[in-house]
Design a protein around this motif. Structure first.
Motif, PDB file in Angstrom:
ATOM      1  N   VAL A   1      10.556  -2.608  -5.508  1.00 14.56           N
ATOM      2  CA  VAL A   1       9.328  -2.314  -4.680  1.00 14.56           C
ATOM      3  C   VAL A   1       8.315  -3.580  -5.078  1.00 14.56           C
ATOM      4  O   VAL A   1       7.871  -3.892  -6.303  1.00 14.56           O
ATOM      5  N   ASP A   2       8.071  -4.272  -4.043  1.00 11.37           N
ATOM      6  CA  ASP A   2       6.758  -5.464  -4.078  1.00 11.37           C
ATOM      7  C   ASP A   2       5.450  -4.821  -4.256  1.00 11.37           C
ATOM      8  O   ASP A   2       5.011  -4.182  -3.458  1.00 11.37           O
ATOM      9  N   LEU A   3       4.913  -5.192  -5.307  1.00  8.01           N
ATOM     10  CA  LEU A   3       3.511  -4.879  -5.579  1.00  8.01           C
ATOM     11  C   LEU A   3       2.327  -5.522  -5.223  1.00  8.01           C
ATOM     12  O   LEU A   3       1.212  -5.263  -5.338  1.00  8.01           O
ATOM     13  N   ARG A   4       2.827  -6.759  -4.739  1.00 10.30           N
ATOM     14  CA  ARG A   4       1.642  -7.764  -4.233  1.00 10.30           C
ATOM     15  C   ARG A   4       0.415  -7.096  -3.501  1.00 10.30           C
ATOM     16  O   ARG A   4      -0.512  -7.365  -3.555  1.00 10.30           O
ATOM     17  N   THR A   5       1.046  -6.262  -2.201  1.00 16.84           N
ATOM     18  CA  THR A   5       0.006  -5.582  -1.488  1.00 16.84           C
ATOM     19  C   THR A   5      -0.832  -4.745  -2.266  1.00 16.84           C
ATOM     20  O   THR A   5      -2.085  -4.718  -2.053  1.00 16.84           O
ATOM     21  N   VAL A   6      -0.124  -3.811  -3.028  1.00 18.07           N
ATOM     22  CA  VAL A   6      -1.031  -2.714  -4.060  1.00 18.07           C
ATOM     23  C   VAL A   6      -2.004  -3.592  -4.915  1.00 18.07           C
ATOM     24  O   VAL A   6      -3.046  -3.228  -5.152  1.00 18.07           O
ATOM     25  N   LEU A   7      -1.730  -4.699  -5.561  1.00 13.28           N
ATOM     26  CA  LEU A   7      -2.357  -5.276  -6.559  1.00 13.28           C
ATOM     27  C   LEU A   7      -3.405  -6.030  -5.984  1.00 13.28           C
ATOM     28  O   LEU A   7      -4.577  -6.125  -6.646  1.00 13.28           O
ATOM     29  N   LEU A   8      -3.348  -6.530  -4.765  1.00 13.84           N
ATOM     30  CA  LEU A   8      -4.520  -7.031  -3.992  1.00 13.84           C
ATOM     31  C   LEU A   8      -5.433  -6.104  -3.600  1.00 13.84           C
ATOM     32  O   LEU A   8      -6.583  -6.443  -2.897  1.00 13.84           O
ATOM     33  N   SER A   9      -5.178  -4.962  -3.765  1.00 15.43           N
ATOM     34  CA  SER A   9      -6.188  -3.936  -3.065  1.00 15.43           C
ATOM     35  C   SER A   9      -6.386  -2.618  -3.980  1.00 15.43           C
ATOM     36  O   SER A   9      -5.988  -1.684  -4.097  1.00 15.43           O
ATOM     37  N   PRO A  10      -6.893  -2.976  -5.406  1.00 14.03           N
ATOM     38  CA  PRO A  10      -7.294  -2.117  -6.173  1.00 14.03           C
ATOM     39  C   PRO A  10      -8.045  -0.851  -5.841  1.00 14.03           C
ATOM     40  O   PRO A  10      -9.070  -1.179  -4.889  1.00 14.03           O
ATOM     41  N   GLY A  11      -7.623   0.179  -6.243  1.00 17.08           N
ATOM     42  CA  GLY A  11      -8.621   1.473  -5.757  1.00 17.08           C
ATOM     43  C   GLY A  11      -8.084   2.011  -4.586  1.00 17.08           C
ATOM     44  O   GLY A  11      -8.618   3.070  -4.192  1.00 17.08           O
ATOM     45  N   ILE A  12      -7.217   1.346  -3.640  1.00 20.62           N
ATOM     46  CA  ILE A  12      -7.001   1.677  -2.377  1.00 20.62           C
ATOM     47  C   ILE A  12      -5.478   2.398  -2.469  1.00 20.62           C
ATOM     48  O   ILE A  12      -4.655   1.666  -2.814  1.00 20.62           O
ATOM     49  N   GLU A  13      -5.254   3.467  -1.913  1.00 15.48           N
ATOM     50  CA  GLU A  13      -3.743   4.115  -2.062  1.00 15.48           C
ATOM     51  C   GLU A  13      -2.868   3.518  -0.921  1.00 15.48           C
ATOM     52  O   GLU A  13      -3.333   3.191   0.112  1.00 15.48           O
ATOM     53  N   SER A  14      -1.560   2.976  -1.508  1.00 14.07           N
ATOM     54  CA  SER A  14      -0.699   2.603  -0.733  1.00 14.07           C
ATOM     55  C   SER A  14       0.371   3.971  -0.402  1.00 14.07           C
ATOM     56  O   SER A  14       0.584   4.513  -1.300  1.00 14.07           O
ATOM     57  N   ASP A  15       0.618   4.180   0.835  1.00 13.19           N
ATOM     58  CA  ASP A  15       1.767   5.257   1.036  1.00 13.19           C
ATOM     59  C   ASP A  15       2.651   4.598   2.197  1.00 13.19           C
ATOM     60  O   ASP A  15       2.328   4.538   3.394  1.00 13.19           O
ATOM     61  N   GLU A  16       3.780   4.495   1.489  1.00 12.01           N
ATOM     62  CA  GLU A  16       4.964   3.814   2.020  1.00 12.01           C
ATOM     63  C   GLU A  16       6.313   4.402   1.894  1.00 12.01           C
ATOM     64  O   GLU A  16       6.878   5.051   0.921  1.00 12.01           O
ATOM     65  N   TRP A  17       7.234   4.049   2.830  1.00 13.13           N
ATOM     66  CA  TRP A  17       8.576   4.506   2.951  1.00 13.13           C
ATOM     67  C   TRP A  17       9.382   3.322   2.549  1.00 13.13           C
ATOM     68  O   TRP A  17       9.241   2.309   3.052  1.00 13.13           O
ATOM     69  N   TYR A  18      10.401   3.283   1.545  1.00 13.93           N
ATOM     70  CA  TYR A  18      11.145   2.298   1.311  1.00 13.93           C
ATOM     71  C   TYR A  18      12.663   2.511   1.568  1.00 13.93           C
ATOM     72  O   TYR A  18      13.089   3.528   0.932  1.00 13.93           O
TER      73      TYR A  18
END
Length: 147
Positions: free
Chosen positions: A2-19
């Protein structure tokens, strides 16, 4: 992976994804499916949005051994799990990250004979600055047993 770049660039914002699941190298049987993960990246434990999780037995709760950055989330569920040659899998999922202080992981319970398990498993994993990937695995518990 799972690539974390999007999550790391948005601290405090929840990511909800299907992988979508990918076959592992050397895997003898083909498998398919997808898994849903909710996760939020926190820059420090001092962040008021970081939830208290005193009942998580999978992780070390000694504050002196934690990194300041945390990936907090839930392995929610999977869908369409299929293992070649098996009617319904006895599935579980694990998530892990390697960081400056070592390997950290968390694992769901086994969902017996279910191609769309609902785990809702909470995790907290320390994440180093610059960490880009976590490893998510969904396995068939029955494939590990010998009969």
């Amino acid at each position: 992976i799972v690539d974390l770049r999007t999550v790391l660039l948005s601290p405090g914002i929840e990511s909800d994804e299907w992988y979508d699941l990918q076959g592992a190298t050397g895997m003898k049987m083909s498998a398919t499916g997808a898994v849903r993960i909710e996760m939020t990246y926190f820059l420090s434990e001092g962040d008021e949005a970081l939830p208290d999780d005193d009942d998580d037995d999978d992780l070390d709760t000694d504050a002196d051994q934690r990194l300041p950055n945390m990936l907090v989330g839930s392995i929610v569920r999977a869908r369409g799990l299929y293992v070649q040659g098996k009617e319904l899998p006895d599935s579980y999922a694990s998530i892990r990250v390697s960081s400056g202080s070592g390997l950290h992981k968390s694992k769901t319970k086994v969902a017996k004979k279910n191609s769309s398990p609902h785990w809702d498993h909470q995790f907290r994993l320390p994440v180093s600055d610059g960490e880009e990937n976590i490893i998510l695995k969904v396995k068939d518990h029955g494939a590990l047993r010998t009969n």
